[in-house]
Each structure stands twice: as structure tokens, then as C-alpha cells.
Design an enzyme around this catalytic site. Sequence first.
Site, PDB file in Angstrom:
ATOM      1  N   ASP A   1       5.059  -3.010  10.732  1.00  0.00           N
ATOM      2  CA  ASP A   1       3.633  -2.723  10.923  1.00  0.00           C
ATOM      3  C   ASP A   1       3.228  -2.677  12.395  1.00  0.00           C
ATOM      4  OD1 ASP A   1       4.109  -5.423  11.132  1.00  0.00           O
ATOM      5  OD2 ASP A   1       2.524  -6.038   9.756  1.00  0.00           O
TER       6      ASP A   1
ATOM      7  N   SER B   1       7.318  -5.080   6.930  1.00  0.00           N
ATOM      8  CA  SER B   1       6.899  -5.902   8.070  1.00  0.00           C
ATOM      9  C   SER B   1       7.505  -7.295   8.086  1.00  0.00           C
ATOM     10  CB  SER B   1       5.387  -5.945   8.107  1.00  0.00           C
ATOM     11  OG  SER B   1       4.922  -4.618   8.171  1.00  0.00           O
TER      12      SER B   1
ATOM     13  N   ARG C   1       0.817  -1.200   0.000  1.00  0.00           N
ATOM     14  CA  ARG C   1       0.000   0.000   0.000  1.00  0.00           C
ATOM     15  C   ARG C   1       0.851   1.249   0.000  1.00  0.00           C
ATOM     16  NH1 ARG C   1      -4.815   0.115   2.259  1.00  0.00           N
ATOM     17  NH2 ARG C   1      -4.123   1.115   4.160  1.00  0.00           N
TER      18      ARG C   1
HETATM   19 MG    MG Z   1      -0.716  -4.909   7.240  1.00  0.00          MG
END
Ligand code: MG
Length: 451
Positions: A196, A142, A78
Site C-alpha cells: 500500500d 500490505s 478491496r
Molecule cells: Mg489501506
Amino acid sequence: MTNAKPVGCEEFFSYLETLFSVSENDMRAMIRDFHVEMKKGLRGDDGSLKMIPSFIDRPKGDEKGQFLALDLGGTNFRVLAVILDGKGRAVVPAAGKFAIPPEHMRGTGVALFDFIAGCIDRFLIENRIDRSRTHDLAFTFSFPVEQTAIAAGKLMVWTKGFTATGVKGRDVIVLLHDALKRKGIHCINITALANDAVGTLAAGSYRDPACDLGVILGTGTNACYREAVSRIEKLKTVNGTDHMIVNMEWGNFHKVRHTPYDNVLDKGSVNPGAMFLEKMVSGMYLGEITRLVLIDLMEKGLLFPGDRAVRASFREKDSFKTADMSLFEGDGTDDLGKIGAFLEGRGIFHAAFGDRFRLKHLCRIVSRRAARLGGAAICAVLTWGDPELQRTHTVAIDGSLFEKYPGFKGRMKRAFTELYREKAEKITLVHSKDGSGKGAAIIAAVAAGRK
Ligand code: MG
Ligand code: ADP
């Protein structure tokens, strides 16, 4: 429709119930083991929890600025534009979401980072972002990273099915920087690296000072919390702050009772022998555990007896997803018609009601264990800093498993109540939507000391 149950089905389900159970005593033992592993990790001794210092404390809520943020979680990539208003509010005026193609997860690192740069390019074009000025960017990556500075860190090991070559041991900020250059993107200044869980805690505590734990329940699972620097024994030099966020990498916690199904899943994974808690708790794996039990039930003749087509439709690895379990458990119709429709989509017509019922029951067995293990892990971290639960605690949680799985949150809270009775009310779980993305921007702001 027939309700006839094959002989032995009830016994087998009660065996499964026991096999996958997490009793109150199991949770208490797990909390004690967690504390032992946390201590080892903070000391720098070998153990299952890496306890990685982030070199940054949580935000105060008055940080301000405009940032781009990247969030590479596991399933999706994202890109966000984030505006921090300095009053605890983070606004996202633009966001783009891109599914990561499996060939990039398991190809070369160059191809993976080129894909990322390509997504950023599209985001800049689609949102008409001015390329004539420089934009600060925070990168949420992450995976376990050995962080050496606020915007530098080396990948220690891939998790969540990634194997892209040429990344392990390298600084992921350098790899991103090089990919941006190859793509001709010169308007970005990378200012922070986070993961994250750290981002989720940063976003949670930006708006709520009682938030001291950030948790991920998505493709994978992880957590980070605010620790007193004096307790992080492995830190030799301390730079002024008395607290900092510690990234636990708790998915690797290994003192959990494995079933034969967990062992099969582990052996068939790209990282056998690692990430045991993650493999029992997170979205990437719950569907697969359920599928393995399902195959066993079919082979024992306890489910869809005599139907060969059925077997074929679940034969393939990962052919049953955690999202499918969500659908099954969320089927509140009298005849379990949603499960029936799902099965028809797999070429299984006229599934008996008993079979549908047992499928739903199986999902409950697997997901309840996940929620209770996740709940116990949360309690372990909270009681590490507050053994008697004297303070109130907000736990910020990001991830589709927590957000979308019916009853997941309720089961975690029930575990808290079993463990702490009325004191469990001091623990509030909040879903931190976009927490990981916004949090990276907040961390960049903390790092920049912006006001
Ligand atoms: Mg995530
Ligand atoms: P990431 O962890 O990659 O940042 P998410 O938080 O969106 O991304 O989590 C994606 C994972 O959540 C998927 O891999 C899947 O296992 C799980 N998931 C997706 N949809 C659902 C659903 N409806 N119910 C339960 N789990 C889901």
C-alpha cells in the site's frame, strides 16, 4: 453532575503527559536514529528497517490502461477497476469493499486466499465484468514481502494481527493464482505485486511530480520513498534505472521510548518484540493503548470511582477502538454529550463531566504522541534525501487514521514547524484516497511499459 476530582488525578495526568511526550529533542534524536537504521537497511546489514527495493521507479504520469486492483490492507479487502488516462488521472469506475473475517486472518492461508477469490468472484458478477477476455490485475498486499520480481514476492512475516498458516515464506502471487483457479476464475492475469505504501507513492506521483514519499496511517503504518540506486548498496546488479522506490517497512523501527503500557500491549500481541513504531502510531493499536491506561486509571480510583460496571465494560482486550478515540476527541459539545452517549451505550450512565473530560484528555495524550512520532518519521525520510529541505515535497498519505482522526494532520504539521520553522512550509501532506489501490494499477502500467 459532579466535578469533584479524586486526589492525585492531576498529578497522574501530568505524569502521563511526560510519559507520552515527544519533545523537539526527542524528534531530532529519532531522525538521527532513523538515518542510521536506513543506512544499515540499504547496506543489507541487520537493523530495524528492511528497506526493500521495489525494482520500479515512480510513474511519469503518461501511463495508460485498464486494470483490476486488489488491496489487502489489514482491516478490509478491496477490489477496484482502475482506468489510467495517461494524463495523471486515475479513475475508479467500480469498487467493492469486504471486511476480512477475523477467522480468516488467523486461520489457514488457503481459507484466506479462498475468501479473497470469493470476493473477486462477487465483484466480477456485480459489475458484469466480461469474463471472455483477460484482465490485467495488480495486487496490493500490505505486509512485508521480499520482492523478487515485479509480480513475485514471498511473505517475510505477518503483521497487523494476521497469523494465517502456510503463507510465510511463500510467493503470495502463486497463492492468489491457485485460489483463483480453485474458484474457476480464468479471466485474470496477475501482472504486479505492490504494497500500500508503494501504491500510495505511485498514485501520488502519477498526478504530482513533487510527490516523493508515500505513507500509510491506517491499521498499520509504513512508508516508501524514491531512492537513488547508487545509495542502495545491497543491490548487486542494477537494471538500467537510476532511481527506484524503496519500501521501508518503518513500522518496525524500534528506537522509540516505550512506556509500561506499550510493553503490556506488545506482550499481548501476536508479534511480541516487533513493530514497535507501528504499535505506538497506527490505528490497530492506539485504542488498545488508551484502554490499558484507562484500566490503570480505574484501578487507581482516578476514573469512575466505585463503579464496577464500568470496569467490566472495558475489561476485554481491544474493546476500545481508535475510531472511539476519534469520536471522543471530536466531541466539541459543552457537556461532552457525545462521550456521554458513548458511555451510556456501554452501560455507564451518569458519567461525571470530569470523567468525560479526562477521557478526552487521555485520547489526546495517546494520539498526540502518535502524530508526532509519525511526523518525525516523515521528516527523517525527507531530510535523508534533502538535508536542508531545499526542495518542496508532497507526501501522499493513505489510511483511515490520517483521514478521520480529528487534528492528526495538524499535529504532524506542528511537529514539522517545531523542527524546521518556516522551511516546514515546503512539506505538503495530501490525503491520497484509494491511493494504495490505484497505485497498484499504476505500478502494473509502469511495469508493462504501457503508453
Ligand atoms: Mg489501506
Ligand atoms: P487498512 O489500513 O486496513 O488498509 P484503513 O486505512 O481503512 O484500512 O484503516 C483502518 C484502520 O483505521 C482501522 O483499523 C482503525 O484502526 C482506523 N480507523 C477506522 N476508523 C477510524 C476513525 N474514525 N478514526 C480513526 N481511526 C480510524
